[in-house]
Design a protein around this motif. Structure first.
Motif, short mmCIF file in Angstrom:
data_model
loop_
_atom_site.label_atom_id
_atom_site.label_comp_id
_atom_site.label_asym_id
_atom_site.label_seq_id
_atom_site.Cartn_x
_atom_site.Cartn_y
_atom_site.Cartn_z
N TYR A 154 0.69 -1.22 -0.02
CA TYR A 154 0.13 -0.05 0.01
C TYR A 154 1.01 1.32 0.14
O TYR A 154 0.44 2.17 -0.85
N GLU A 155 1.94 1.40 0.71
CA GLU A 155 2.98 2.33 0.84
C GLU A 155 3.54 2.57 -0.53
O GLU A 155 3.86 3.59 -1.13
N GLU A 187 1.25 4.39 -2.77
CA GLU A 187 1.23 5.70 -2.49
C GLU A 187 2.26 6.45 -2.92
O GLU A 187 2.23 7.59 -3.61
N ARG A 233 -10.85 -0.54 7.31
CA ARG A 233 -10.20 0.58 7.24
C ARG A 233 -9.35 0.39 5.77
O ARG A 233 -9.15 1.51 4.99
N ARG A 234 -8.82 -0.83 5.64
CA ARG A 234 -8.19 -1.07 4.32
C ARG A 234 -9.21 -0.83 3.23
O ARG A 234 -8.59 -0.19 2.09
N ARG A 265 -11.21 1.42 2.95
CA ARG A 265 -11.31 2.76 2.69
C ARG A 265 -10.25 3.28 1.99
O ARG A 265 -10.26 4.16 0.97
N GLN A 266 -8.90 2.73 2.61
CA GLN A 266 -7.63 3.02 1.75
C GLN A 266 -7.58 2.62 0.37
O GLN A 266 -7.16 3.39 -0.49
#
Length: 236
Positions: free
Chosen positions: A15-16, A19, A83-84, A86-87
């Motif tokens: 995920y990072e 980004e 939460r993930r 939404r990410q």
């Protein structure tokens, strides 16, 4: 089940990475906005952005698949799964934003080129934004100057296009020469292989002859020894 070692979770690491890729693409889009559409750097940067957008979408898709797997296996809590999710929605929204920005840049650049080549309709004698008084102040000399400037810019654009085509032609010639050189090398290699194969066959035949002669000599030695033995026995 509680999520353990969040800092080392492969999903969070990927995920990072997504980004970071998003930030890199946005930076390249900002650089692309400042370039001329006819420049080589603009074309190269556009191709790079297309590839990275595709890479970004693929990575987001992989993240979604892995999240579905971990959610079904209860490897993370329901809150963490939400939460993930939404990410992922944010990542998907960023993808749409970058794609729209990429397309809008191309459209705006094309519009700028048309205005530069054909002239701004709002500044012409047929524009709706100027009054009759302003049109009357637009002298013939100014019109000729603007027309000459537009023609010069158009010629400059054609020159740039001609240079790009010439470079592509040179690249094609270079590739063709490399292919011809490789074909010659392959032909020479094939010839050497054929010669080596013939030599190997010849040497194999020589070895066969030598082996046959060696066997014949052994037979004669055995015969002579037997003959001598027979004579010795007869003498006794």
């Amino acid at each position: 089940m509680a999520l353990l070692n969040l800092g080392e979770d492969p999903w969070l690491v990927e995920y990072e990475s997504c980004e970071k890729l998003y930030r890199d693409i946005m930076e390249q889009l900002m650089q692309r906005q400042k370039l001329s559409r006819t420049s080589d750097k603009y074309s190269h940067l556009s191709a790079t952005i297309r590839l990275r957008l595709k890479q970004y979408n693929n990575e987001v898709g992989q993240l979604k698949q892995k999240l579905d797997i971990t959610t079904r296996s209860d490897s993370i809590t329901a809150a963490e799964s939400e939460r993930r999710t939404r990410q992922l929605e944010i990542l998907h929204s960023n993808s749409i934003k970058m794609q729209n920005l990429f397309q809008n840049q191309a459209s705006s650049k094309a519009q700028e080129d048309r205005i530069r080549l054909m002239g701004d309709a709002g500044a012409s004698a047929w524009g709706d934004s100027q009054t009759r008084d302003e049109l009357s102040n637009y002298s013939a000399d100014q019109l000729k100057t603007d027309q000459k400037r537009m023609l010069d810019e158009q010629e400059q654009g054609l020159d740039n296009l001609a240079q790009i085509i010439s470079r592509q032609k040179n690249i094609a010639h270079t590739i063709s020469n490399e292919v011809d050189l490789h074909n010659e090398i392959l032909d020479d290699l094939g010839t050497h292989i054929d010669r080596t194969d013939n030599r190997v066959r010849t040497e194999t035949q020589h070895i066969s002859v030598v082996e046959a002669k060696d066997k014949t000599c052994i037979y004669w030695v055995v015969i002579i020894l037997l003959f001598i033995s027979i004579i010795a026995v007869a003498a006794i």
